[in-house]
Motif scaffolding. Structure first.
Motif, short mmCIF file in Angstrom:
data_model
loop_
_atom_site.label_atom_id
_atom_site.label_comp_id
_atom_site.label_asym_id
_atom_site.label_seq_id
_atom_site.Cartn_x
_atom_site.Cartn_y
_atom_site.Cartn_z
N ASN A 197 0.75 -1.25 0.02
CA ASN A 197 -0.04 0.20 -0.03
C ASN A 197 0.81 1.39 -0.27
OD1 ASN A 197 0.51 -0.70 2.62
ND2 ASN A 197 -0.96 0.38 3.97
N LEU A 198 2.14 1.04 -0.18
CA LEU A 198 3.08 2.41 -0.34
C LEU A 198 3.53 2.52 -1.76
CD1 LEU A 198 5.22 2.39 3.03
CD2 LEU A 198 2.85 3.41 2.74
N THR A 199 3.90 3.79 -2.11
CA THR A 199 4.57 3.91 -3.19
C THR A 199 6.10 3.65 -3.18
OG1 THR A 199 5.11 6.17 -2.80
CG2 THR A 199 2.92 5.98 -3.95
N PHE A 200 6.69 3.44 -4.25
CA PHE A 200 8.18 3.24 -4.09
C PHE A 200 8.81 4.19 -3.27
CE2 PHE A 200 7.73 0.21 -7.61
CZ PHE A 200 8.39 -0.82 -7.04
N GLU A 201 8.34 5.63 -3.40
CA GLU A 201 8.91 6.70 -2.70
C GLU A 201 8.54 6.81 -1.30
OE1 GLU A 201 8.37 7.93 -7.01
OE2 GLU A 201 7.08 6.97 -5.57
N GLU A 202 7.64 6.53 -1.14
CA GLU A 202 6.87 6.03 0.72
C GLU A 202 7.74 5.10 1.17
OE1 GLU A 202 2.48 7.91 0.46
OE2 GLU A 202 2.89 5.74 -0.15
N ALA A 203 7.93 4.01 0.30
CA ALA A 203 8.66 2.74 0.82
C ALA A 203 9.94 3.14 1.17
CB ALA A 203 8.34 1.69 0.08
N SER A 204 10.54 3.77 0.19
CA SER A 204 12.07 3.95 0.59
C SER A 204 12.42 4.79 1.94
CB SER A 204 12.69 4.81 -0.76
OG SER A 204 12.28 6.21 -0.44
N GLY A 205 11.37 5.44 2.44
CA GLY A 205 11.54 6.28 3.75
C GLY A 205 11.30 5.19 5.01
N LEU A 206 11.13 3.93 4.58
CA LEU A 206 10.60 3.04 5.88
C LEU A 206 11.80 2.59 6.42
CD1 LEU A 206 8.33 1.91 7.77
CD2 LEU A 206 8.26 0.03 6.07
N PRO A 207 12.76 1.96 5.76
CA PRO A 207 13.84 0.99 6.39
C PRO A 207 14.44 1.80 7.53
CG PRO A 207 13.61 0.68 3.91
CD PRO A 207 12.87 1.97 4.15
N LEU A 208 15.57 2.44 7.45
CA LEU A 208 16.12 3.02 8.35
C LEU A 208 15.33 3.74 9.63
CD1 LEU A 208 19.72 4.79 8.22
CD2 LEU A 208 18.00 5.55 9.59
N ALA A 209 14.69 4.62 9.14
CA ALA A 209 13.78 5.43 10.27
C ALA A 209 12.77 4.53 10.74
CB ALA A 209 13.01 6.59 9.46
N GLY A 210 12.36 3.44 9.98
CA GLY A 210 11.44 2.43 10.81
C GLY A 210 11.87 1.52 11.66
N LEU A 211 13.30 0.89 11.18
CA LEU A 211 14.12 -0.19 11.91
C LEU A 211 14.32 0.53 13.35
CD1 LEU A 211 15.87 -2.05 9.29
CD2 LEU A 211 13.98 -2.92 11.05
N THR A 212 14.90 1.75 13.00
CA THR A 212 15.37 2.74 14.23
C THR A 212 14.17 2.96 15.47
OG1 THR A 212 16.85 3.98 12.82
CG2 THR A 212 16.33 4.70 15.12
N GLY A 239 17.72 20.24 9.16
CA GLY A 239 17.13 19.82 10.18
C GLY A 239 15.55 20.08 10.55
N ARG A 240 14.95 20.69 9.33
CA ARG A 240 13.58 20.81 9.64
C ARG A 240 12.59 20.18 8.71
NH1 ARG A 240 16.16 26.12 8.98
NH2 ARG A 240 15.15 26.35 7.01
N THR A 241 13.02 19.21 8.56
CA THR A 241 12.08 18.15 7.45
C THR A 241 11.02 17.47 8.27
OG1 THR A 241 13.93 18.00 5.92
CG2 THR A 241 12.09 16.48 5.81
N ARG A 242 9.67 17.53 7.78
CA ARG A 242 8.77 16.82 8.29
C ARG A 242 8.63 15.53 7.54
NH1 ARG A 242 2.51 19.15 7.43
NH2 ARG A 242 3.58 20.67 8.95
N GLY A 243 8.78 14.51 8.23
CA GLY A 243 9.04 13.18 7.46
C GLY A 243 10.21 12.85 6.77
N LYS A 244 10.23 12.57 5.76
CA LYS A 244 11.29 11.92 4.85
C LYS A 244 11.65 12.88 3.67
CE LYS A 244 13.45 8.76 5.52
NZ LYS A 244 14.59 8.66 6.28
N ILE A 245 12.91 12.93 3.24
CA ILE A 245 13.38 13.39 1.79
C ILE A 245 13.70 12.22 0.83
CG2 ILE A 245 14.89 14.96 0.59
CD1 ILE A 245 15.19 16.48 3.41
N VAL A 246 13.31 12.23 -0.26
CA VAL A 246 13.33 10.81 -1.17
C VAL A 246 14.00 11.44 -2.44
CG1 VAL A 246 12.34 9.17 -2.25
CG2 VAL A 246 11.74 9.65 -0.07
N VAL A 247 15.01 10.52 -2.89
CA VAL A 247 15.71 10.64 -4.28
C VAL A 247 15.07 9.50 -5.05
CG1 VAL A 247 17.90 10.27 -5.21
CG2 VAL A 247 17.82 11.83 -3.24
N THR A 248 14.69 9.94 -6.15
CA THR A 248 14.17 8.94 -7.25
C THR A 248 15.02 8.72 -8.31
OG1 THR A 248 12.81 10.54 -8.51
CG2 THR A 248 12.01 9.81 -6.51
#
Length: 318
Positions: free
Chosen positions: A118-133, A297-306
């Motif tokens: 249910n996630l786009t590739f962009e959204e999914a790329s923001g999950l691993p490191l932040a999510g695991l942490t 250091g002011r980002t809400r959520g994630k910044i993604v490179v495609t």
């Protein structure tokens, strides 16, 4: 293949976009066609040489540890994935060289899990490191349970926002620090927002007069000191940003790749327990701009490179 790389430590100015050699796929690795890779503060800290004491660079270094993409070649000893599987990964090794800001990455299978449907590739790329942490600190180190009062610093950021959701899912009450512009965002996640800065300890105590049961520091410095001040007797303290936490009786945490934990996060996302907020995306060739934005250091959520695959010209062998 095309990639972002750097040949020496420095700021975003050392990043180069161009051709690098194609990755080799070892027996325990999977060749992933990268669709998106998210930026984490540790990326520009590594690039600046701040982790040189624990991670050797093998120049040129391709940065990036987060990835979402498609399997194009499993290694000889990898039965877990087949060609065409959509995966996510926290692709960290104990040296700096073969990162995810590229068209392809050879990822150790221990770093990968199935991508949430249910996630786009962009959204999914923001999950691993932040999510695991967030997962490893909240569920294992801090052992957040129902009825706990939990303080999360930088709660609107990549790690903090997921930590809020996981703690709420565990039945905890969550107080989150953030700038005022992110207070509504935190309320949507189920947290009670407080503004960081002078007087933070008093503002937290006003919400939790008896103290907090657990504090998750993602900032360090003054935020860590406040965390220790507002702990209830027997409270638990963890930091991912400041080793001084150990002297305060807490735990210093460095996230580790864990396929089982990552698969559990995928399940939580598909159950609508966890969402990933993407604030901005950049094409691969503009990764330096993504780094600059992250460093503010002011980002809400994630910044993604495609990675743009509309005109595919990757390695012919794949």
């Amino acid at each position: 293949m095309k990639a972002i790389s750097y040949r020496e430590y420095g700021g975003p100015e050392v990043l180069e976009y161009g051709d690098v050699r194609d990755p080799k796929v070892g027996p325990d690795s999977v060749l992933v066609k990268v669709r998106a890779a998210s930026v984490n503060p540790v990326d520009w800290k590594c690039m600046g040489g701040h982790l040189d004491a624990i991670l050797d660079p093998v120049f040129p270094v391709i940065p990036g540890w987060d990835v979402a993409g498609v399997v194009v070649q499993p290694g000889a000893a990898v039965p877990e994935f087949v060609v065409g599987d959509e995966v996510i990964g926290y692709v960290r090794e104990d040296f700096l060289s073969r990162g995810t800001f590229a068209e392809y990455v050879a990822a150790p299978v221990r770093t990968l899990a199935r991508k949430p449907r249910n996630l786009t590739f962009e959204e999914a790329s923001g999950l691993p490191l932040a999510g695991l942490t967030a997962f490893q600190v909240t569920t294992k180190t801090l052992d957040v349970t129902e009825g706990d009062v939990v303080l999360v610093h930088a709660a609107a950021g990549g790690v903090g926002s997921i930590a809020v959701q996981l703690a709420r899912h565990a039945g905890a009450r969550v107080i989150g620090t953030a700038s005022e512009r992110n207070h509504d965002f935190l309320r949507e996640l189920g947290a009670e927002p407080v503004t960081y800065g002078d007087g933070l300890a008093e503002r937290v105590r006003a919400l939790a007069p008896e103290g907090v049961d657990a504090a998750f520091d993602t900032v360090g410095g003054d935020a860590l000191k406040v965390s220790a001040e507002v702990l209830a007797p027997g409270g638990r303290l963890a930091s991912i940003a400041d080793g001084a936490v150990i002297g305060l009786g807490g735990h210093y945490c460095f996230v580790r790749p864990d396929a089982d934990d990552l698969q559990r996060l995928t399940q939580l996302v598909e159950q609508d327990v966890v969402t990933v907020h993407v604030s901005e995306t950049f094409p691969l060739e503009r990764a330096a701009d993504a780094y600059r934005l992250s460093a503010e250091g002011r980002t809400r959520g994630k910044i993604v490179v495609t990675v743009d695959w509309t005109t595919e010209d990757g390695p012919a062998a794949h």
